[in-house]
Write an enzyme that holds these catalytic residues in place. Structure first.
Site, PDB file in Angstrom:
ATOM      1  N   VAL A 126       0.845  -1.203   0.000  1.00  0.00           N
ATOM      2  CA  VAL A 126       0.000   0.000   0.000  1.00  0.00           C
ATOM      3  C   VAL A 126       0.878   1.250   0.000  1.00  0.00           C
ATOM      4  CG1 VAL A 126      -1.791   1.267   1.257  1.00  0.00           C
ATOM      5  CG2 VAL A 126      -1.755  -1.229   1.341  1.00  0.00           C
ATOM      6  N   LYS A 141      -6.176  -1.382  -1.875  1.00  0.00           N
ATOM      7  CA  LYS A 141      -5.375  -0.683  -0.854  1.00  0.00           C
ATOM      8  C   LYS A 141      -6.276  -0.174   0.264  1.00  0.00           C
ATOM      9  CE  LYS A 141      -1.891   0.668  -4.277  1.00  0.00           C
ATOM     10  NZ  LYS A 141      -1.575   1.654  -5.312  1.00  0.00           N
TER      11      LYS A 141
HETATM   12  N1  HSE Z   1      -0.410   1.265 -10.255  1.00  0.00           N
HETATM   13  C1  HSE Z   1      -0.261   1.826  -8.948  1.00  0.00           C
HETATM   14  C2  HSE Z   1      -0.362   3.336  -9.019  1.00  0.00           C
HETATM   15  C3  HSE Z   1       1.016   1.459  -8.253  1.00  0.00           C
HETATM   16  O1  HSE Z   1      -0.542   3.912 -10.082  1.00  0.00           O
HETATM   17  O2  HSE Z   1      -0.294   3.954  -7.966  1.00  0.00           O
HETATM   18  C4  HSE Z   1       1.023   0.051  -7.746  1.00  0.00           C
HETATM   19  O3  HSE Z   1       0.097  -0.127  -6.730  1.00  0.00           O
END
Ligand code: HSE
Length: 427
Positions: free
Chosen positions: A133, A206
């Site tokens: 997270v 998250k």
């Molecule tokens: N793809 C995610 C973001 C990062 O753009 O924050 C990995 O959790």
């Protein structure tokens, strides 16, 4: 004399390479600080022939998970595979083989947290997930440990860097969604298939983890209401700005007794709220505890080195601890006295409509809102006409989500058509 800890990697993409670079480039300091040396003994990869930026010592790479599971010298596995399977099956197998797991994989972790934790406890090994997270931001350890003397009443997160970059570009440059997404893809910030980010799923995983820790009870992924940013219009961002608000993809968690609301959707926040200044690909979490008051954490939520920062810190913690700790709440997917998901939350709303420019039209619209207990806090009418209609933008006081949705359905299309409905957090 330093102690050597042998570890294994599940996967070695961008994040794995960052971890390797940090472990090798920062090795002297780590040993100096902790008395530990880490040796990456085996690295599990899908394709042994693929050209890699790291020149691993001969015999390190393997495409067989058993080479790691059955190696008794390997005591800690770092996982950066992503996705649910086979990551979940391999993570479980690692714990069952008596290996501590440090994972950056929010999906496999969040969906199977209860069984991973049970397996870790039964096998006397650790389970660490700071990197799952918000990348480098130490929010997991902060909530679990540093803020444990608090009852957290709410938490706001900007937990997806891709969408924050897109919305920031739409806000600052007036780009439309497609142009901002294209730009993010060209910069390598957005994936070629950006759906998990732009549809809000990445943020929802998250939030499920953060809310569970903040509220000391499992908040399963399916409790999280999710709306992404694909329908966001530049015009709404502009109208909101004129009324003093900035649009963010906000992950919101609130608790009232056993009722929790967890939702990810585009949300207007006051321009003077500290989260409104979190721009570009940065992440941030803003929370309130009854003892600590309001706090905000900001930093890099993705990228090889920021994510490696969280993973290597977890690794050092896992290797140095005398006793692994686990969250203290009953971590079952659906425990007996479970938190309930509240889907009829209270929120303020932003409404943009195209209305007939005639006497009595606004009073009719206001009456429809009033019939459902929705009170108008601010209103703007634009001068220019479109197909004989004018743009009217309203901000309401707090109202029930379901009441608001019903009121919008009942607005007489002969007087006004609702073009956009967005939520507003005024706190
Ligand atoms: N793809 C995610 C973001 C990062 O753009 O924050 C990995 O959790």
């Amino acid at each position: 004399m330093s102690q050597t800890i042998k570890i294994g990697f599940f996967g070695c993409g961008n994040v794995g390479s960052g971890v390797w670079k940090l472990l090798t480039g920062f090795a002297r300091e780590i040993t100096h600080r902790t008395g530990l040396q880490f040796e990456v003994k085996r690295v599990l990869v899908h394709d042994l022939q693929k050209k890699r930026e790291i020149d691993f010592p001969a015999g390190t790479l393997t495409d067989s998970v058993d080479d790691l599971l059955n190696d008794d010298e390997i005591s800690i596995i770092l996982e950066f595979l992503g996705g649910e399977e086979p990551a979940h099956a391999w993570d479980m197998a690692a714990l069952q083989h008596g290996k501590t797991l440090v994972t950056a994989n929010k999906v496999a972790f969040d969906l199977h947290w209860h069984e991973l934790q049970k397996a870790a406890k039964e096998n006397g090994v650790g389970l660490y997930y700071e990197a799952a997270v918000c990348g480098a931001i130490p929010i997991i350890h902060t909530i679990e440990d540093s803020l444990q003397a608090n009852r957290i009443s709410y938490l706001y997160g900007i937990v997806n860097g891709t969408t924050n970059y897109i919305l920031s570009r739409m806000s600052k440059e007036g780009l439309d969604y497609e142009a901002a997404l294209r730009e993010a893809q060209e910069l390598g910030l957005a994936e070629p298939d950006p759906s998990s980010d732009v549809e809000g799923l990445d943020a929802a995983y998250k939030l499920s983890i953060l809310a569970s820790l903040a509220f000391h009870g499992r908040v399963p992924f399916e409790y999280v209401y999710v709306e992404g940013i694909t329908q966001v219009k530049a015009e709404d961002i502009r109208c909101g700005q004129e009324m003093g608000y900035t649009l963010k993809l906000l992950a919101i968690a609130k608790r009232d007794g056993l009722r929790v609301e967890t939702r990810v959707h585009p949300t207007f926040i006051r321009n003077d709220h500290p989260m409104a200044n979190v721009s570009g690909s940065f992440n941030a979490v803003f929370l309130k505890g009854h003892a600590c008051g309001e706090m905000m954490f900001m930093g890099r939520g993705a990228g090889d080195m920021p994510t490696a920062s969280a993973i290597v810190s977890d690794l050092v913690r896992a290797a140095s601890t005398q006793k692994h700790c686990y969250p203290t709440f009953s971590n079952e997917l659906y425990p007996a006295a479970r938190l309930e998901s509240n889907t009829d939350w209270q929120s303020a709303f932003y409404v943009r409509m195209l209305a007939e420019d005639q006497p009595g039209v606004l009073s009719k619209v206001a009456q429809t809102f009033a019939d459902h207990g929705v009170s108008i806090a601010a209103m703007q009418q634009k001068g220019e006409k479109l197909n004989g209609r004018v743009t009217v933008v309203l901000i309401t006081h707090k109202a029930g989500e379901k009441d608001m949705q019903q009121a919008v359905r009942e607005i007489d299309p002969g007087t006004a058509a609702v073009e956009s409905l967005l939520r507003v957090e005024k706190e």
